[in-house]
Scaffold this motif. Structure first.
Motif, PDB file in Angstrom:
ATOM      1  N   PHE A   1       0.843  -1.208   0.000  1.00 21.71           N
ATOM      2  CA  PHE A   1       0.000   0.000   0.000  1.00 21.71           C
ATOM      3  C   PHE A   1       0.872   1.250   0.000  1.00 21.71           C
ATOM      4  O   PHE A   1       0.639   2.183  -0.783  1.00 21.71           O
ATOM      5  N   GLN A   2       1.854   1.259   0.889  1.00 27.38           N
ATOM      6  CA  GLN A   2       2.672   2.462   1.049  1.00 27.38           C
ATOM      7  C   GLN A   2       3.649   2.652  -0.103  1.00 27.38           C
ATOM      8  O   GLN A   2       4.043   3.777  -0.394  1.00 27.38           O
ATOM      9  N   ARG A   3       4.033   1.574  -0.763  1.00 23.82           N
ATOM     10  CA  ARG A   3       4.818   1.739  -1.988  1.00 23.82           C
ATOM     11  C   ARG A   3       3.931   2.312  -3.095  1.00 23.82           C
ATOM     12  O   ARG A   3       4.364   3.156  -3.878  1.00 23.82           O
ATOM     13  N   TYR A   4       2.691   1.867  -3.151  1.00 24.78           N
ATOM     14  CA  TYR A   4       1.753   2.321  -4.184  1.00 24.78           C
ATOM     15  C   TYR A   4       1.432   3.809  -4.029  1.00 24.78           C
ATOM     16  O   TYR A   4       1.423   4.562  -5.006  1.00 24.78           O
ATOM     17  N   THR A   5       1.196   4.250  -2.790  1.00 20.44           N
ATOM     18  CA  THR A   5       0.833   5.643  -2.548  1.00 20.44           C
ATOM     19  C   THR A   5       2.042   6.572  -2.482  1.00 20.44           C
ATOM     20  O   THR A   5       1.888   7.789  -2.552  1.00 20.44           O
ATOM     21  N   GLY A   6       3.245   6.005  -2.313  1.00 17.74           N
ATOM     22  CA  GLY A   6       4.434   6.833  -2.175  1.00 17.74           C
ATOM     23  C   GLY A   6       4.757   7.169  -0.737  1.00 17.74           C
ATOM     24  O   GLY A   6       5.707   7.909  -0.473  1.00 17.74           O
ATOM     25  N   GLU A   7       3.989   6.619   0.224  1.00 18.60           N
ATOM     26  CA  GLU A   7       4.283   6.874   1.636  1.00 18.60           C
ATOM     27  C   GLU A   7       5.623   6.276   2.028  1.00 18.60           C
ATOM     28  O   GLU A   7       6.268   6.741   2.966  1.00 18.60           O
ATOM     29  N   PHE A   8       6.019   5.229   1.345  1.00 18.76           N
ATOM     30  CA  PHE A   8       7.353   4.660   1.540  1.00 18.76           C
ATOM     31  C   PHE A   8       8.035   4.598   0.191  1.00 18.76           C
ATOM     32  O   PHE A   8       7.507   4.041  -0.772  1.00 18.76           O
ATOM     33  N   SER A   9       9.205   5.202   0.121  1.00 25.60           N
ATOM     34  CA  SER A   9       9.946   5.251  -1.131  1.00 25.60           C
ATOM     35  C   SER A   9      11.374   4.819  -0.891  1.00 25.60           C
ATOM     36  O   SER A   9      11.957   5.100   0.159  1.00 25.60           O
ATOM     37  N   MET A  10      11.946   4.107  -1.867  1.00 29.50           N
ATOM     38  CA  MET A  10      13.333   3.683  -1.746  1.00 29.50           C
ATOM     39  C   MET A  10      14.301   4.774  -2.180  1.00 29.50           C
ATOM     40  O   MET A  10      15.506   4.619  -2.069  1.00 29.50           O
ATOM     41  N   LYS A  11      13.772   5.887  -2.662  1.00 35.22           N
ATOM     42  CA  LYS A  11      14.629   6.995  -3.067  1.00 35.22           C
ATOM     43  C   LYS A  11      14.960   7.860  -1.870  1.00 35.22           C
ATOM     44  O   LYS A  11      14.217   7.929  -0.893  1.00 35.22           O
ATOM     45  N   LEU A  12      16.093   8.548  -1.944  1.00 29.87           N
ATOM     46  CA  LEU A  12      16.513   9.414  -0.856  1.00 29.87           C
ATOM     47  C   LEU A  12      15.623  10.633  -0.754  1.00 29.87           C
ATOM     48  O   LEU A  12      15.172  11.183  -1.752  1.00 29.87           O
ATOM     49  N   ASN A  13      15.375  11.053   0.481  1.00 29.70           N
ATOM     50  CA  ASN A  13      14.627  12.269   0.743  1.00 29.70           C
ATOM     51  C   ASN A  13      15.617  13.433   0.830  1.00 29.70           C
ATOM     52  O   ASN A  13      16.557  13.406   1.613  1.00 29.70           O
ATOM     53  N   LYS A  14      15.420  14.437   0.016  1.00 32.14           N
ATOM     54  CA  LYS A  14      16.354  15.574  -0.017  1.00 32.14           C
ATOM     55  C   LYS A  14      16.413  16.303   1.314  1.00 32.14           C
ATOM     56  O   LYS A  14      17.387  16.991   1.606  1.00 32.14           O
ATOM     57  N   ASN A  15      15.371  16.174   2.140  1.00 34.24           N
ATOM     58  CA  ASN A  15      15.326  16.871   3.414  1.00 34.24           C
ATOM     59  C   ASN A  15      15.968  16.070   4.550  1.00 34.24           C
ATOM     60  O   ASN A  15      15.991  16.510   5.683  1.00 34.24           O
ATOM     61  N   GLN A  16      16.454  14.853   4.234  1.00 34.81           N
ATOM     62  CA  GLN A  16      17.077  14.024   5.241  1.00 34.81           C
ATOM     63  C   GLN A  16      18.543  13.788   4.900  1.00 34.81           C
ATOM     64  O   GLN A  16      19.000  14.075   3.803  1.00 34.81           O
ATOM     65  N   ASP A  17      19.250  13.231   5.880  1.00 33.58           N
ATOM     66  CA  ASP A  17      20.629  12.827   5.638  1.00 33.58           C
ATOM     67  C   ASP A  17      20.628  11.717   4.601  1.00 33.58           C
ATOM     68  O   ASP A  17      19.774  10.844   4.601  1.00 33.58           O
ATOM     69  N   GLU A  18      21.609  11.714   3.716  1.00 33.24           N
ATOM     70  CA  GLU A  18      21.608  10.765   2.610  1.00 33.24           C
ATOM     71  C   GLU A  18      21.836   9.330   3.056  1.00 33.24           C
ATOM     72  O   GLU A  18      21.692   8.405   2.274  1.00 33.24           O
ATOM     73  N   GLU A  19      22.180   9.120   4.336  1.00 32.79           N
ATOM     74  CA  GLU A  19      22.380   7.761   4.812  1.00 32.79           C
ATOM     75  C   GLU A  19      21.078   7.110   5.260  1.00 32.79           C
ATOM     76  O   GLU A  19      21.061   5.962   5.685  1.00 32.79           O
ATOM     77  N   HIS A  20      19.971   7.850   5.205  1.00 40.16           N
ATOM     78  CA  HIS A  20      18.684   7.302   5.627  1.00 40.16           C
ATOM     79  C   HIS A  20      17.719   7.300   4.448  1.00 40.16           C
ATOM     80  O   HIS A  20      17.675   8.230   3.658  1.00 40.16           O
ATOM     81  N   ARG A  21      16.921   6.251   4.384  1.00 41.60           N
ATOM     82  CA  ARG A  21      15.914   6.164   3.337  1.00 41.60           C
ATOM     83  C   ARG A  21      14.775   7.120   3.631  1.00 41.60           C
ATOM     84  O   ARG A  21      14.501   7.497   4.766  1.00 41.60           O
ATOM     85  N   SER A  22      14.080   7.480   2.583  1.00 39.09           N
ATOM     86  CA  SER A  22      13.009   8.450   2.726  1.00 39.09           C
ATOM     87  C   SER A  22      11.768   7.829   3.324  1.00 39.09           C
ATOM     88  O   SER A  22      11.375   6.730   2.994  1.00 39.09           O
ATOM     89  N   THR A  23      11.158   8.556   4.267  1.00 37.35           N
ATOM     90  CA  THR A  23       9.858   8.158   4.799  1.00 37.35           C
ATOM     91  C   THR A  23       8.804   9.185   4.416  1.00 37.35           C
ATOM     92  O   THR A  23       7.652   9.053   4.794  1.00 37.35           O
ATOM     93  N   ALA A  24       9.195  10.212   3.716  1.00 31.77           N
ATOM     94  CA  ALA A  24       8.250  11.225   3.272  1.00 31.77           C
ATOM     95  C   ALA A  24       7.513  10.734   2.029  1.00 31.77           C
ATOM     96  O   ALA A  24       7.882   9.739   1.424  1.00 31.77           O
TER      97      ALA A  24
END
Length: 255
Positions: free
Chosen positions: A73-96
């Motif tokens: 569900f969250q992959r489909y909606t984009g709530e969980f993405s394997m791409k990096l979040n520009k607002n986070q440290d690059e060592e953490h996956r995006s949760t935005a």
């Protein structure tokens, strides 16, 4: 055979509601409305009906299926993405909120997760069993962790030529991303594998700075990506036959 077939995981194409702002429904007496099992009825301020969503179903592993489907569900909606979040440290996956993916991609993810569920059933393994303490990680301890045992199982099938490298790689990568989602959502305490940062070389003919990547590219001289210690090595890829490997007729001077 019938008992084995009923235990195997399968995909159900279902109509679901991934609406926004859920709430429990109350009746005129202000009491919660429940179904025949006592579960409270849920409604949404804004409905979002999705037809033919691929849900993973396996009766012996319903709890795991709930987690896997929430991951989808969250992959489909984009709530969980394997791409990096520009607002986070690059060592953490995006949760935005990221870019949503299509149902075709969701189905591909589900197809890659099915063999893992079926393997867990056959092995009688618990997917949430991870390493007790990160500081005690050894090669022997990894052999006991279900996700590593499954990775090695896929590795052997690829090496034996029973499974294409691309298929094996996708199966391992999708299961790995599910574990990353589980860790971020507190389903497991630690990740049973290591995140590895790699740099993809990116050269420019003029040797200048790529303004799209900014200063980070100037420091690394490439595109930073993350992989895991779970990734299958390309060295196990089956060698393709070449003309030199095939039988060829004798030349006249060889007769």
């Amino acid at each position: 055979m019938s008992s084995i077939s009923t235990c195997k995981a399968r995909i159900l194409s279902s109509k679901i509601n991934l609406g926004y702002r859920p709430y429990f429904v109350r009746g005129d007496d202000m009491q919660y409305i429940t179904d025949g099992h006592g579960a409270r009825e849920i409604a949404y301020h804004t409905d979002r009906i999705v037809k033919k969503f691929p849900l993973i179903y396996c009766l012996p592993r319903l709890e795991l299926c709930c987690e896997l489907n929430l991951f989808l569900f969250q992959r489909y909606t984009g709530e969980f993405s394997m791409k990096l979040n520009k607002n986070q440290d690059e060592e953490h996956r995006s949760t935005a909120i990221g870019k949503p993916i299509g149902l075709k991609t969701v189905r591909s993810l589900a197809d890659s997760l099915l063999p893992f569920v079926n393997w867990l059933i056959i092995e009688g393994a618990d997917w949430q069993e991870v390493i007790a303490e990160p500081l005690t990680i050894t090669e022997d301890s990894l052999d006991l962790v279900p996700i590593w045992r499954y990775r090695n199982y896929v590795y052997k099938k690829v090496k034996a030529g029973e499974l294409a490298y691309s298929t094996g790689r996708n199966r391992v990568n999708v299961v790995t991303s599910f574990y990353q989602w589980s860790h971020l959502n507190k389903r497991i305490r630690i990740l049973p594998f290591e995140m590895i940062k790699k740099i993809i070389p990116r050269k420019r003919k003029d040797g200048g700075l790529d303004m799209l990547m900014g200063m980070s590219l100037a420091k690394t001289n490439g595109l930073p990506i993350f992989t895991t210690s779970m990734a299958l090595p390309r060295s196990i890829t089956q060698k393709k036959a070449t003309p030199a490997d095939k039988l060829t007729p004798y030349r006249n001077d060889e007769l």
